[in-house]
Design an enzyme around this catalytic site. Structure first.
Site, PDB file in Angstrom:
ATOM      1  N   ASP A   1      23.980 -91.978  57.460  1.00 21.17           N
ATOM      2  CA  ASP A   1      23.878 -93.428  57.611  1.00 21.17           C
ATOM      3  C   ASP A   1      25.205 -94.067  57.218  1.00 21.17           C
ATOM      4  OD1 ASP A   1      23.964 -93.432  54.851  1.00 21.17           O
ATOM      5  OD2 ASP A   1      21.864 -93.949  54.577  1.00 21.17           O
ATOM      6  N   SER A   2      25.323 -95.358  57.439  1.00 19.33           N
ATOM      7  CA  SER A   2      26.609 -96.022  57.232  1.00 19.33           C
ATOM      8  C   SER A   2      26.803 -96.529  55.813  1.00 19.33           C
ATOM      9  CB  SER A   2      26.723 -97.217  58.186  1.00 19.33           C
ATOM     10  OG  SER A   2      25.787 -98.218  57.817  1.00 19.33           O
TER      11      SER A   2
ATOM     12  N   GLY B   1      25.070 -99.098  54.833  1.00 19.46           N
ATOM     13  CA  GLY B   1      24.676-100.506  54.894  1.00 19.46           C
ATOM     14  C   GLY B   1      23.432-100.814  54.092  1.00 19.46           C
ATOM     15  N   TYR B   2      22.443 -99.919  54.142  1.00 16.38           N
ATOM     16  CA  TYR B   2      21.201-100.174  53.421  1.00 16.38           C
ATOM     17  C   TYR B   2      21.431-100.133  51.909  1.00 16.38           C
ATOM     18  CZ  TYR B   2      16.389 -99.958  51.833  1.00 16.38           C
ATOM     19  OH  TYR B   2      15.208-100.218  51.182  1.00 16.38           O
TER      20      TYR B   2
ATOM     21  N   ASP C   1      25.887-102.063  59.348  1.00 10.83           N
ATOM     22  CA  ASP C   1      25.043-103.201  59.687  1.00 10.83           C
ATOM     23  C   ASP C   1      24.636-103.919  58.411  1.00 10.83           C
ATOM     24  OD1 ASP C   1      23.359-101.086  58.793  1.00 10.83           O
ATOM     25  OD2 ASP C   1      21.631-102.054  59.712  1.00 10.83           O
TER      26      ASP C   1
ATOM     27  N   GLN D   1      18.730-105.104  64.847  1.00 12.97           N
ATOM     28  CA  GLN D   1      18.243-105.907  63.727  1.00 12.97           C
ATOM     29  C   GLN D   1      17.458-107.111  64.280  1.00 12.97           C
ATOM     30  OE1 GLN D   1      18.036-105.286  60.615  1.00 12.97           O
ATOM     31  NE2 GLN D   1      19.477-103.602  60.256  1.00 12.97           N
TER      32      GLN D   1
ATOM     33  N   GLY E   1      16.107-102.586  59.589  1.00 14.09           N
ATOM     34  CA  GLY E   1      15.537-103.813  59.050  1.00 14.09           C
ATOM     35  C   GLY E   1      14.029-103.834  58.972  1.00 14.09           C
TER      36      GLY E   1
ATOM     37  N   ASP F   1      13.481 -90.752  59.254  1.00 14.24           N
ATOM     38  CA  ASP F   1      13.921 -90.201  57.974  1.00 14.24           C
ATOM     39  C   ASP F   1      13.263 -91.005  56.862  1.00 14.24           C
ATOM     40  OD1 ASP F   1      16.148 -91.863  56.154  1.00 14.24           O
ATOM     41  OD2 ASP F   1      15.865 -92.617  58.191  1.00 14.24           O
TER      42      ASP F   1
ATOM     43  N   HIS G   1       6.424 -78.125  49.915  1.00 13.99           N
ATOM     44  CA  HIS G   1       5.175 -78.301  50.638  1.00 13.99           C
ATOM     45  C   HIS G   1       5.194 -79.569  51.488  1.00 13.99           C
ATOM     46  CE1 HIS G   1       0.862 -78.521  51.500  1.00 13.99           C
ATOM     47  NE2 HIS G   1       1.021 -79.818  51.289  1.00 13.99           N
TER      48      HIS G   1
END
Length: 375
Positions: free
Chosen positions: A91-92, A94-95, A145, A193, A220, A270, A339
């Site tokens: 990922d970038s 951003g989150y 983003d 977004q 988002g 993910d 598991h």
């Protein structure tokens, strides 16, 4: 990069193949999250041989801060650094920057933030996030983003979406004007977004599709909104995304969420949930989920499900797993994590079989209800 094999007749569920230089990925697929170049409590050999993960996710924000780009490049990139020879998506960041709302500032240039490790200041821009992911060498990289919070005003969601689109344009240009570092091809996914506003979601889907990324993510969502609203926005987005591009719903989710979103046209997922919840004693099964720390398992001297191909199910009594968790033994965390990820990937295999034989639409709603039941 993506070949659509089949679309189900009565839902938007799809079968496809995503091709990278590190291998093919059959979709729908779930990607275990290896935030710091490690899926917590799970060895790489177990990811391949027991869980049968086809692709894993790494986190640009965390890997940029530690170990850092110099060490990563000297190691030959993320695949070599962590001894993983299958595909990786990064990922970038951003989150993560979004989650540092008290320690970051967004400008047209990018996102300035303070490290959660030592308080040092850093800047992510659409261009340097591409450079960082070139150094990581992931097979699939994400654009920078902004992930707006839920709830937020229409005005904020629109301004945030427009900023993301401008950043995506710059990020795409940076990607097209740079080369991979380690001899294998890289792809770049755009991100839709728009908050939870229908017109913004439609506009963003169209504009990101026009940028001709190799794949498209829906961002988002799963940020606090009601589950039904997440499904509604996902369904809306996929109506406007090209059929010949992989669709990735970021940060989702529980097993039932995956089934409902696959029915709405999603190919990739993910989430940290299966391993994070495993470390807290939540174990997913075909008949629902359990909390192994509960006293009801103290004298349960049978395996959870002898037919299921995980070490937790096939080798150990539930009373022993309960004992491990009650005493904070690391083996308990490892067995539960193995598991849960095995269960997620096994569920994706069953989904693919049911799409292929045209039984998915008659199965997924009832199955999702069962999976969401506490045993």
């Amino acid at each position: 990069m993506f070949e659509l094999k089949k679309t189900a007749a009565s839902t938007k569920a799809r079968l496809g193949t995503l091709t990278t230089d590190h291998g093919e990925i059959s979709t729908p697929i779930f990607m275990p999250v290896g935030t710091l170049a490690s899926v917590k409590a799970v060895k790489q050999d177990d990811l391949k041989e027991k869980i049968k993960a086809q692709i894993i996710l790494g986190n640009t924000y965390h890997l940029y801060l530690r170990p850092g780009c110099d060490i990563m490049e000297s190691a030959g990139g993320l695949h070599s650094f962590m001894s993983w020879d299958r595909p990786i998506l990064t990922d970038s960041g951003g989150y993560q920057v979004f989650s540092l709302s008290d320690n970051r500032e967004l400008t047209e240039e990018g996102a300035e933030f303070k490290s959660h490790l030592d308080g040092s200041k850093h800047m992510f821009t659409p261009e340097n996030v591409v450079d960082i992911q070139r150094t990581l060498g992931s097979d699939i990289m994400m654009v920078l983003d902004e992930c707006p919070p839920y709830p937020c005003s229409y005005e904020y969601a629109k301004e945030s979406m427009e900023l993301t689109h401008r950043w995506e344009k710059r990020g795409r240009e940076a990607f097209l004007n740079t080369e991979p570092k380690y001899g294998h091809k890289q792809a770049q996914f755009g991100i839709v977004q728009g908050g939870t506003f229908e017109d913004l979601r439609i506009e963003s889907s169209k504009r990101v599709a026009d940028m001709d990324f190799e794949g498209i993510a829906i961002g988002g969502l799963s940020v606090g909104e009601p589950t039904d609203l997440m499904y509604e926005m996902t369904d809306l987005n996929t109506d406007y995304l090209p059929e010949n591009k992989a669709r990735y719903l970021m940060g989702v989710g529980k097993p039932a969420n995956l089934l409902h979103c696959i029915a709405r046209g999603i190919d990739m997922f993910d989430c940290v949930l299966p391993t994070r919840n495993a470390r807290n004693g939540q174990i997913f099964t075909d008949n629902g989920y359990i909390n192994i720390s509960n006293a009801k398992w103290k004298n349960h001297n049978q395996p959870l499900d002898p037919a299921f191909p995980s070490d937790l199910c096939s080798k150990y009594k539930m009373s022993y797993i309960h004992h491990l968790f009650r005493n904070n033994e690391l083996l308990g965390l490892e067995l539960a994590s193995l598991h849960n990820l095995t269960f997620y990937l096994s569920l994706m295999d069953e989904v693919k079989e049911r799409i292929a034989n045209d039984t998915f639409h008659n199965w997924y709603k009832e199955k999702a209800e069962v999976l969401d039941t506490k045993i």
